[in-house]
Design an enzyme around this catalytic site. Structure first.
Site, PDB file in Angstrom:
ATOM      1  N   CYS A 113       0.829  -1.223  -0.126  1.00  0.00           N
ATOM      2  CA  CYS A 113       0.041   0.045   0.018  1.00  0.00           C
ATOM      3  C   CYS A 113       0.757   1.284  -0.073  1.00  0.00           C
ATOM      4  O   CYS A 113       0.203   2.454  -0.362  1.00  0.00           O
ATOM      5  CB  CYS A 113      -1.001   0.038   1.220  1.00  0.00           C
ATOM      6  SG  CYS A 113      -2.060  -1.504   1.138  1.00  0.00           S
ATOM      7  N   ASN A 134     -10.204  -0.216  -0.409  1.00  0.00           N
ATOM      8  CA  ASN A 134      -8.812  -0.180  -0.442  1.00  0.00           C
ATOM      9  C   ASN A 134      -8.219  -0.942  -1.988  1.00  0.00           C
ATOM     10  O   ASN A 134      -8.167  -2.059  -2.018  1.00  0.00           O
ATOM     11  CB  ASN A 134      -8.284  -0.975   0.952  1.00  0.00           C
ATOM     12  CG  ASN A 134      -6.911  -0.974   1.102  1.00  0.00           C
ATOM     13  OD1 ASN A 134      -5.825  -0.614   0.042  1.00  0.00           O
ATOM     14  ND2 ASN A 134      -6.328  -1.274   2.374  1.00  0.00           N
ATOM     15  N   HIS A 146      -2.978   6.902   2.084  1.00  0.00           N
ATOM     16  CA  HIS A 146      -3.379   5.620   1.625  1.00  0.00           C
ATOM     17  C   HIS A 146      -4.868   5.514   2.095  1.00  0.00           C
ATOM     18  O   HIS A 146      -5.191   5.626   3.302  1.00  0.00           O
ATOM     19  CB  HIS A 146      -2.585   4.728   2.001  1.00  0.00           C
ATOM     20  CG  HIS A 146      -3.013   3.087   1.769  1.00  0.00           C
ATOM     21  ND1 HIS A 146      -3.525   2.615   0.709  1.00  0.00           N
ATOM     22  CD2 HIS A 146      -3.406   2.080   2.738  1.00  0.00           C
ATOM     23  CE1 HIS A 146      -4.145   1.576   0.998  1.00  0.00           C
ATOM     24  NE2 HIS A 146      -4.011   1.042   2.259  1.00  0.00           N
TER      25      HIS A 146
END
Length: 326
Positions: free
Chosen positions: A113, A280, A250
């Site tokens: 990520c 996500n 993020h």
């Protein structure tokens, strides 16, 4: 001193939507429960024959169409991904072939990520050093292919998507102001997707080829690590948080983002995220968030953005940039 800036951006998400209502039929959850704990309403899911290289290619094509960007002279392609089509060749090599770029290096970067911020840091370094002049940095993920849809703790979070930027040599108006990177590999057992290893940190792997996450520990790590990292990015630039127009973390979880903003005293209204509609998407969340703001007319040339990626590794990276896209 940086000698590069971002000159164009593009994005792509698959057509298929997986809403919270759809997930109610797969696992023991509800739309209300998911929104309350994560802020996510839906996510996009790649087709059976749609892979990271396809999302990356379409994101670049979107960028080219919107900015009339020329990529024939790109001399490096960096694809940030943890869900490559193959172990080899790299997604970057597949993208190079799809785009017909003839004289470019190609590599995949896996910082999960944090991948996109790592990729930007690397691109700026390669150009500033004089080794390269024009680099494609792409974040592309098909997270749905590594998700166990019987695991309520992970399947509600992740989606698929891609974002791409062009980073070019510009000694007159450089866009990169500072950066800061780090990793705490000893905590990697809290978020992993296994491959060859049968064990990690003397513990048995729970599931092969699927994401396993200790959400509570990752949350605790992120809300302490990211504020410290933000402080370091700002110190490296001799700037303060009041100079920042937009924070782009993020997009892991909206509650996590709210906690980080509260800790650093930054308004959530000036924070960009993509998780509500896309979930996500790992290395793709930050470019998707930025491009969403571009398309909505929020982001203006001259705005300063603090990008911060964090996740599997447990790796993290922050980049402060001056937005100036032609």
């Amino acid at each position: 001193m940086s000698k590069s800036r971002i000159t164009a951006i593009g994005s792509y998400v698959p057509e298929k939507r997986l809403t919270n209502v759809h997930l109610e039929k797969l696992v023991d959850t509800t739309d209300e429960w998911i929104i309350q704990r994560t802020g996510i309403k839906e996510r996009r899911i790649a087709g059976e024959n749609e892979f990271a290289s396809d999302l990356a290619y379409k994101a670049v094509r979107n960028m080219m169409e919107r900015y009339h960007a020329s990529i024939g002279d790109v001399d490096m392609i960096i694809v940030c991904t943890m869900t490559p089509d193959f172990k080899m060749p790299s997604v970057a090599s597949l993208v190079q072939a799809k785009l017909g770029i003839q004289n470019a290096g190609a590599l995949d970067l896996n910082a999960a990520c944090a991948g996109f911020t790592y990729g930007l840091h690397m691109a700026n370094g390669l150009i500033t050093s004089g080794l390269h002049k024009k680099i494609l940095v792409i974040g592309a993920e098909t997270m749905s292919k590594v998700i166990d849809y019987e695991d309520r703790s992970t399947c509600i979070l992740f989606g698929d998507g891609g974002g791409a930027v062009l980073v070019e040599l510009d000694e007159t108006h450089p866009g990169f102001l500072s950066s800061y990177l780090g990793s705490e590999g000893e905590k990697g057992k809290n978020l992993y997707c296994s491959n060859f290893s049968a064990s990690m940190f003397a513990e048995d792997i729970i599931k092969n080829d699927k994401i396993v996450q200790n959400g509570r520990e990752v949350y605790r790590w992120a809300v302490t690590t990211v504020p410290r990292g933000i402080k370091q990015v700002l110190e490296n630039s001799s700037m303060s948080l009041s100079d920042v127009d937009w924070f782009v973390p993020h997009s892991a979880n909206l509650r996590m983002i709210e906690s980080i903003c509260k800790k650093v005293h930054f308004p959530i209204e000036k924070t960009l995220y993509s998780l509500v509609d896309y979930g996500n998407t790992s290395s793709a969340t930050i470019p998707l968030s930025i491009d969403k703001a571009v398309l909505e007319g929020k982001l203006k040339n001259g705005d300063k953005m603090l990008l911060y990626g964090f996740g599997g590794g447990l790796a993290h990276a922050g980049v402060l940039i001056n937005w100036s896209v032609s």
